[in-house]
Design a protein around this motif. Structure first.
Motif, PDB file in Angstrom:
ATOM      1  N   SER A  87       0.825  -1.214   0.000  1.00  0.00           N
ATOM      2  CA  SER A  87       0.000   0.000   0.000  1.00  0.00           C
ATOM      3  C   SER A  87       0.857   1.260   0.000  1.00  0.00           C
TER       4      SER A  87
ATOM      5  N   LYS B 160      -2.534   9.478  -2.098  1.00  0.00           N
ATOM      6  CA  LYS B 160      -3.807   8.775  -2.279  1.00  0.00           C
ATOM      7  C   LYS B 160      -4.313   8.336  -0.909  1.00  0.00           C
ATOM      8  N   LEU B 161      -5.531   8.726  -0.581  1.00  0.00           N
ATOM      9  CA  LEU B 161      -6.063   8.556   0.774  1.00  0.00           C
ATOM     10  C   LEU B 161      -6.210   7.100   1.201  1.00  0.00           C
ATOM     11  N   VAL B 162      -6.896   6.288   0.439  1.00  0.00           N
ATOM     12  CA  VAL B 162      -7.183   4.916   0.883  1.00  0.00           C
ATOM     13  C   VAL B 162      -5.907   4.099   1.090  1.00  0.00           C
TER      14      VAL B 162
ATOM     15  N   SER C 127       0.276   4.234  -2.467  1.00  0.00           N
ATOM     16  CA  SER C 127      -0.145   5.540  -1.936  1.00  0.00           C
ATOM     17  C   SER C 127       0.484   6.707  -2.687  1.00  0.00           C
TER      18      SER C 127
ATOM     19  N   ILE D  13      -4.202   5.255   4.306  1.00  0.00           N
ATOM     20  CA  ILE D  13      -4.848   4.758   5.529  1.00  0.00           C
ATOM     21  C   ILE D  13      -4.454   3.300   5.773  1.00  0.00           C
ATOM     22  N   ILE D  14      -4.408   2.512   4.701  1.00  0.00           N
ATOM     23  CA  ILE D  14      -4.014   1.106   4.824  1.00  0.00           C
ATOM     24  C   ILE D  14      -2.575   0.986   5.307  1.00  0.00           C
TER      25      ILE D  14
END
Length: 107
Positions: free
Chosen positions: A19, A28-30, A23, A33-34
């Motif tokens: 991730s 990139k948000l998602v 990112s 967060i991961i």
């Protein structure tokens, strides 16, 4: 139970590392967060593995060796990264080193 916790630590760390690439520098948000959740989970599960008595050298060795092999494989299969014969040989050497740690701890 100890090895299950170690597997969860490895899976969390590999997910977070992949991730991190996705990112794109935390733009990139998602995936970002991961990354945070994955590394948090990885260290939590690793701490629980150690709490239950696995030696730190063996736990960290297995965690890092499987993590390196998994991330390199995922990178080659899904992220358009190369995996040369020399790199594969290095991964084999890391795994052999971890096995030596494990076998040495058994004595």
């Amino acid at each position: 139970m100890t090895f299950l916790l170690l597997v969860l630590a490895i899976a969390s760390e590999v997910t977070a590392t992949v991730s991190l690439k996705l990112s794109e520098g935390f733009t990139k948000l998602v995936p970002s967060i991961i990354v945070v959740a994955g590394y948090g989970g990885a260290f939590f599960f690793l701490s629980q593995t150690l709490k239950r008595g696995m030696s730190i050298g063996v736990a960290y060795g297995v965690w890092s060796a499987i993590g390196v092999a998994a991330v390199a494989t995922i990178g080659a299969l899904f992220l358009d990264e190369s995996l040369t014969a020399v790199q594969m040989g290095g991964i084999v050497l890391v795994i052999v080193g971890v096995l030596a740690l494990e076998l040495g701890a058994a004595h």
